[in-house]
Scaffold this motif. Structure first.
Motif, PDB file in Angstrom:
ATOM      1  N   ILE A 105      36.025  38.440  34.723  1.00 53.74           N
ATOM      2  CA  ILE A 105      37.131  37.713  35.357  1.00 53.74           C
ATOM      3  C   ILE A 105      38.038  37.105  34.296  1.00 53.74           C
ATOM      4  O   ILE A 105      39.271  37.160  34.398  1.00 53.74           O
ATOM      5  N   ALA A 106      37.436  36.519  33.251  1.00 56.16           N
ATOM      6  CA  ALA A 106      38.236  35.897  32.193  1.00 56.16           C
ATOM      7  C   ALA A 106      39.152  36.915  31.526  1.00 56.16           C
ATOM      8  O   ALA A 106      40.302  36.612  31.189  1.00 56.16           O
ATOM      9  N   ALA A 107      38.666  38.135  31.336  1.00 56.69           N
ATOM     10  CA  ALA A 107      39.490  39.181  30.719  1.00 56.69           C
ATOM     11  C   ALA A 107      40.668  39.542  31.618  1.00 56.69           C
ATOM     12  O   ALA A 107      41.786  39.779  31.142  1.00 56.69           O
ATOM     13  N   MET A 108      40.453  39.572  32.927  1.00 54.69           N
ATOM     14  CA  MET A 108      41.541  39.881  33.855  1.00 54.69           C
ATOM     15  C   MET A 108      42.570  38.754  33.879  1.00 54.69           C
ATOM     16  O   MET A 108      43.779  39.002  33.975  1.00 54.69           O
ATOM     17  N   LEU A 109      42.110  37.514  33.794  1.00 52.84           N
ATOM     18  CA  LEU A 109      43.040  36.388  33.752  1.00 52.84           C
ATOM     19  C   LEU A 109      43.884  36.445  32.486  1.00 52.84           C
ATOM     20  O   LEU A 109      45.085  36.151  32.505  1.00 52.84           O
ATOM     21  N   GLU A 110      43.267  36.807  31.393  1.00 55.45           N
ATOM     22  CA  GLU A 110      43.968  36.878  30.108  1.00 55.45           C
ATOM     23  C   GLU A 110      45.119  37.878  30.166  1.00 55.45           C
ATOM     24  O   GLU A 110      46.168  37.670  29.553  1.00 55.45           O
ATOM     25  N   ASP A 111      44.939  38.956  30.922  1.00 56.49           N
ATOM     26  CA  ASP A 111      45.925  40.039  30.946  1.00 56.49           C
ATOM     27  C   ASP A 111      47.009  39.873  32.011  1.00 56.49           C
ATOM     28  O   ASP A 111      47.884  40.726  32.126  1.00 56.49           O
ATOM     29  N   GLU A 112      46.971  38.782  32.812  1.00 52.83           N
ATOM     30  CA  GLU A 112      47.865  38.658  33.975  1.00 52.83           C
ATOM     31  C   GLU A 112      47.793  39.955  34.788  1.00 52.83           C
ATOM     32  O   GLU A 112      48.684  40.796  34.753  1.00 52.83           O
ATOM     33  N   THR A 113      46.717  40.114  35.520  1.00 55.58           N
ATOM     34  CA  THR A 113      46.404  41.367  36.204  1.00 55.58           C
ATOM     35  C   THR A 113      47.051  41.423  37.582  1.00 55.58           C
ATOM     36  O   THR A 113      46.834  40.542  38.417  1.00 55.58           O
ATOM     37  N   TRP A 114      47.844  42.478  37.819  1.00 54.93           N
ATOM     38  CA  TRP A 114      48.463  42.735  39.121  1.00 54.93           C
ATOM     39  C   TRP A 114      47.685  43.846  39.817  1.00 54.93           C
ATOM     40  O   TRP A 114      47.405  44.887  39.227  1.00 54.93           O
ATOM     41  N   LEU A 115      47.348  43.621  41.084  1.00 52.16           N
ATOM     42  CA  LEU A 115      46.497  44.551  41.816  1.00 52.16           C
ATOM     43  C   LEU A 115      47.123  44.900  43.157  1.00 52.16           C
ATOM     44  O   LEU A 115      47.588  44.016  43.896  1.00 52.16           O
ATOM     45  N   SER A 116      47.118  46.184  43.476  1.00 49.96           N
ATOM     46  CA  SER A 116      47.552  46.624  44.804  1.00 49.96           C
ATOM     47  C   SER A 116      46.417  46.395  45.795  1.00 49.96           C
ATOM     48  O   SER A 116      45.299  46.025  45.412  1.00 49.96           O
ATOM     49  N   GLY A 117      46.705  46.646  47.069  1.00 55.04           N
ATOM     50  CA  GLY A 117      45.671  46.485  48.078  1.00 55.04           C
ATOM     51  C   GLY A 117      44.470  47.365  47.800  1.00 55.04           C
ATOM     52  O   GLY A 117      43.319  46.931  47.906  1.00 55.04           O
ATOM     53  N   ALA A 118      44.722  48.622  47.437  1.00 56.94           N
ATOM     54  CA  ALA A 118      43.627  49.550  47.164  1.00 56.94           C
ATOM     55  C   ALA A 118      42.818  49.099  45.956  1.00 56.94           C
ATOM     56  O   ALA A 118      41.580  49.194  45.941  1.00 56.94           O
ATOM     57  N   GLU A 119      43.499  48.603  44.916  1.00 50.80           N
ATOM     58  CA  GLU A 119      42.789  48.133  43.725  1.00 50.80           C
ATOM     59  C   GLU A 119      41.958  46.893  44.028  1.00 50.80           C
ATOM     60  O   GLU A 119      40.839  46.739  43.524  1.00 50.80           O
ATOM     61  N   CYS A 120      42.500  46.010  44.849  1.00 46.69           N
ATOM     62  CA  CYS A 120      41.737  44.819  45.242  1.00 46.69           C
ATOM     63  C   CYS A 120      40.479  45.210  46.010  1.00 46.69           C
ATOM     64  O   CYS A 120      39.411  44.617  45.830  1.00 46.69           O
ATOM     65  N   LEU A 121      40.608  46.219  46.875  1.00 49.28           N
ATOM     66  CA  LEU A 121      39.451  46.695  47.631  1.00 49.28           C
ATOM     67  C   LEU A 121      38.395  47.257  46.684  1.00 49.28           C
ATOM     68  O   LEU A 121      37.199  46.971  46.821  1.00 49.28           O
ATOM     69  N   ALA A 122      38.832  48.037  45.705  1.00 47.86           N
ATOM     70  CA  ALA A 122      37.890  48.661  44.773  1.00 47.86           C
ATOM     71  C   ALA A 122      37.187  47.633  43.895  1.00 47.86           C
ATOM     72  O   ALA A 122      36.013  47.800  43.547  1.00 47.86           O
ATOM     73  N   LEU A 123      37.887  46.561  43.551  1.00 44.51           N
ATOM     74  CA  LEU A 123      37.325  45.562  42.639  1.00 44.51           C
ATOM     75  C   LEU A 123      36.637  44.411  43.359  1.00 44.51           C
ATOM     76  O   LEU A 123      36.058  43.536  42.704  1.00 44.51           O
ATOM     77  N   GLY A 124      36.715  44.379  44.687  1.00 50.89           N
ATOM     78  CA  GLY A 124      36.009  43.345  45.432  1.00 50.89           C
ATOM     79  C   GLY A 124      36.842  42.143  45.810  1.00 50.89           C
ATOM     80  O   GLY A 124      36.338  41.218  46.451  1.00 50.89           O
ATOM     81  N   PHE A 125      38.138  42.127  45.443  1.00 48.53           N
ATOM     82  CA  PHE A 125      38.990  41.001  45.817  1.00 48.53           C
ATOM     83  C   PHE A 125      39.398  41.078  47.292  1.00 48.53           C
ATOM     84  O   PHE A 125      39.793  40.071  47.870  1.00 48.53           O
ATOM     85  N   ALA A 126      39.356  42.248  47.882  1.00 40.66           N
ATOM     86  CA  ALA A 126      39.694  42.444  49.293  1.00 40.66           C
ATOM     87  C   ALA A 126      38.580  43.234  49.963  1.00 40.66           C
ATOM     88  O   ALA A 126      37.812  43.944  49.305  1.00 40.66           O
ATOM     89  N   ASP A 127      38.514  43.099  51.294  1.00 44.03           N
ATOM     90  CA  ASP A 127      37.462  43.774  52.055  1.00 44.03           C
ATOM     91  C   ASP A 127      37.991  44.905  52.925  1.00 44.03           C
ATOM     92  O   ASP A 127      37.218  45.731  53.406  1.00 44.03           O
ATOM     93  N   GLU A 128      39.318  44.933  53.133  1.00 41.28           N
ATOM     94  CA  GLU A 128      39.884  45.951  54.022  1.00 41.28           C
ATOM     95  C   GLU A 128      41.340  46.181  53.646  1.00 41.28           C
ATOM     96  O   GLU A 128      42.061  45.234  53.309  1.00 41.28           O
TER      97      GLU A 128
END
Length: 665
Positions: free
Chosen positions: A157-180
């Protein structure tokens, strides 16, 4: 059940109950915008009543971190199930709030962004570093929310914060930030905040969807959303209003006092002005304080001599804690005073308060006893550890400066545990055997034939009371532990000389000084008797081999110190003329050590001891730590901190051949 009526008001959120058990919450735009804080959000959330499900809709670039944390906690602990819908963008703090959703639902063309907390401040280098520390602490608060939702590690998580990470809906689903993920939205609501312009890595597609075209005029926020408000009761109680006003003023004063406390009490006149002005809010006080700090600021490329010589404390980032520690050490006399340290001359009570306010804890509402107790016991306060450092310094000074003699001639050893250990004496190996060509080397073992030694723990407890801190009594931090340090070394001295004079039995069943050991003599201190004692030690054997041990010290009662020095240090024999050519045959053959404990045991007896490190009497310490320990814990029977001083040591004779005793008679 009567639901609160909706009213039109500029805000970044709105709430409405869709039925008796369900409510819709919309967080649209910048959190904290239009002067609406989390306090209003939480109040409206409570006004919804006992709902069991919340539909949380988010389209926000983030906003105030502290407001966001308060909202996250209020939703997380509300008790209702929450479905979070990302209607456009959940960026920065808005993405943290989204983590309360179970599930989190995102259309394909919506985005989520996570990054490190950021902000800006003014002041000198220390102020800027303190602010950087605050941002790091905030990051540590936010990361667990992402971890709990995604199952990812803190490092990921710290590495993603460092990079200012932008995620689409599909990417959020794949990484666990979204469920649907659902089909794309046809349109998104416009976000009025200019905060999105600060995101460096924002995809152009999402920027075009949520910001007004560049050739249009940015419009002022319009009152397009509604939220519930609680209607005031018809009958207003004047007493209640007066009490509310008093409470609000008290909170204002407390917060202003806490704000100024972070700067070491250097702006008391401005603080008094802000407190006296009932119209001065905490935010206005911050602005005034910042302006005051700016008056003495110097551009970084035009540093004055005073600035270039400014003292920077230990490099752990804790500038207030290090400053307090250095000021206390200087006051106690253990370090040189740093002229630029703002905490010089500050009382213990004020230092306790500053150690809390630096961590962001408000203490203005506490009485002195409560405040000091909080500083001593709170898990994130430095104050208890700082006092421990000062006390430990005093303890070690007392240990080092203690006038003990045993260290000059005994052997220092170490043990790794409290089990009984066996030592091999001077004659443990009489000689090495010849190994003929082609022959095998043979093992030699010591078994359990050597002398035994074991550790024991010695210690006492003293307390640093809250009253001592309030009364600015530095004695409990310096004099008391210093005396306990001296007492710790005296305890070892008592053990050593008790072992020497008690003449206990060794592993062969005979006493340390015994006729069979050939280490006993008679007679007072003179050249002849000293020479006889020297011969006894030099002729000690292991089997048939002479060990040739040389005396290095003569241990005498204080009553015999002068006689011993005259006898050993004189250039000629007593009674002969100094020019007669009769030299002193034992001149300087040993160093005189006078010990008062020997006067108590036998004022006539004296001893010869081999060189330091020889197998005479061993003083062993746990893991070789030859100094007392100090520990602290909150006192249960005392109103303060209980401080324990202990030392783990063992004393035992190793071999009789490095010691000779004369009865002196």
């Amino acid at each position: 059940m009567n639901r609160p009526k909706a009213s039109v008001k500029n805000s970044w959120f709105r709430m409405q109950a869709s039925n008796e058990s369900e409510a819709d919450i919309y967080i649209y735009d910048e959190i904290g915008y239009w002067g609406v804080t989390a306090k209003q959000f939480v109040a409206n959330l409570k006004a919804l009543g006992d709902i069991t499900h919340i539909n949380l809709h988010i389209n926000s670039p983030g906003g105030d971190v502290f407001d966001g944390i308060a909202i996250f906690n209020a939703l997380k602990h509300h008790g209702a199930s929450i479905t979070a819908y990302i209607d456009g963008l959940a960026a920065s703090m808005a993405s943290v709030i989204a983590m309360v959703g179970n599930p989190v639902i995102m259309p394909e063309n919506t985005m989520m962004m996570i990054h490190k907390p950021w902000g800006f401040t003014g002041g000198d280098a220390n102020d800027m570093r303190d602010y950087a520390d605050l941002l790091d602490k905030l990051e540590g608060v936010l990361i667990p929310a992402y971890m709990a939702k995604t199952g990812k590690s803190q490092e990921e998580i710290a590495a993603m914060l460092e990079d200012e990470t932008w995620l689409s809906g599909a990417e959020c689903l794949a990484l666990g930030f979204a469920d649907e993920v659902t089909p794309s939205l046809q349109a998104m609501a416009c976000i009025q905040s200019k905060r999105i312009e600060e995101f460096e890595k924002m995809p152009r597609t999402i920027r075009n969807m949520i910001t007004p075209p560049r050739n249009t005029t940015q419009r002022d926020p319009q009152p397009t959303i509604t939220q519930p408000v609680i209607t005031a009761p018809e009958n207003v109680n004047a007493t209640d209003i007066r009490q509310q006003v008093i409470a609000e003023q008290k909170a204002r004063v407390n917060n202003i006092q806490d704000l100024f406390a972070m700067f070491g009490g250097k702006h008391q006149e401005l603080q008094a002005q802000c407190v006296a002005d009932v119209e001065c809010s905490v935010e206005q006080a911050k602005d005034k304080l910042l302006a005051e700090l700016g008056k003495s600021a110097t551009p970084s490329n035009k540093s004055t001599q005073a600035q270039t010589q400014a003292h920077v404390y230990a490099g752990n980032g804790n500038f207030v804690g290090d400053g307090i520690r250095q000021a206390l050490m200087a006051r106690a006399g253990y370090e040189d005073m740093q002229r630029d340290n703002v905490y010089n001359g500050t009382t213990l009570r004020e230092l306790a308060r500053m150690s809390l306010t630096e961590r962001g804890f408000g203490v203005a509402s506490y009485n002195p006893m409560q405040m000091v107790g909080f500083a001593l016991t709170h898990s994130t306060s430095d104050f208890g550890n700082i006092l421990l450092d000062v006390a430990n310094k005093a303890l070690l000074q007392g240990w080092d400066e203690s006038a003990e003699t045993f260290e000059q001639w005994t052997k220092k050893g170490q043990l790794s545990d409290f089990k009984t250990a066996h030592r091999v004496g001077m004659g443990g190996f009489p000689s090495l055997r010849q190994v003929r060509e082609g022959a095998e080397y043979k093992y030699i073992t010591t078994g359990d034939k050597g002398e035994t030694i074991a550790l024991a723990t010695y210690g006492e407890i003293f307390s640093v009371t809250r009253q001592a801190i309030i009364n600015d009594d530095l004695n409990q931090l310096t004099d008391v532990p210093m005396k306990m340090g001296r007492a710790a070394k005296a305890t070892i001295g008592d053990l050593v000389y008790a072992t020497l004079t008690a003449n206990g039995k060794l592993s062969d069943g005979k006493t340390l000084f015994h006729a069979d050991h050939k280490n006993m003599a008679t007679g007072a201190i003179d050249i002849s008797n000293l020479d006889k004692g020297r011969q006894l030690m030099r002729t000690q054997k292991e089997g048939e081999r002479a060990l040739n041990i040389r005396p290095a010290y003569i241990l005498v009662p204080v009553a015999l110190e002068t006689t011993a020095n005259q006898t050993i240090k004189s250039a000629s024999v007593k009674g002969a003329d100094v020019n007669a050519g009769v030299i002193n045959p034992i001149q300087n053959f040993a160093e005189v050590i006078a010990e008062a404990r020997l006067d108590d045991a036998d004022p006539a007896a004296w001893y010869l001891a081999a060189a330091q490190g020889s197998d005479t009497i061993e003083v062993a310490y746990l893991n070789g730590v030859d100094a007392p320990y100090i520990d602290q814990q909150e006192g249960f029977t005392t109103d303060g901190i209980a401080t324990k001083v202990r030392i783990d040591a063992g004393v035992a004779p190793l071999d009789y051949r490095g010691l000779v005793k004369s009865s002196g008679k």
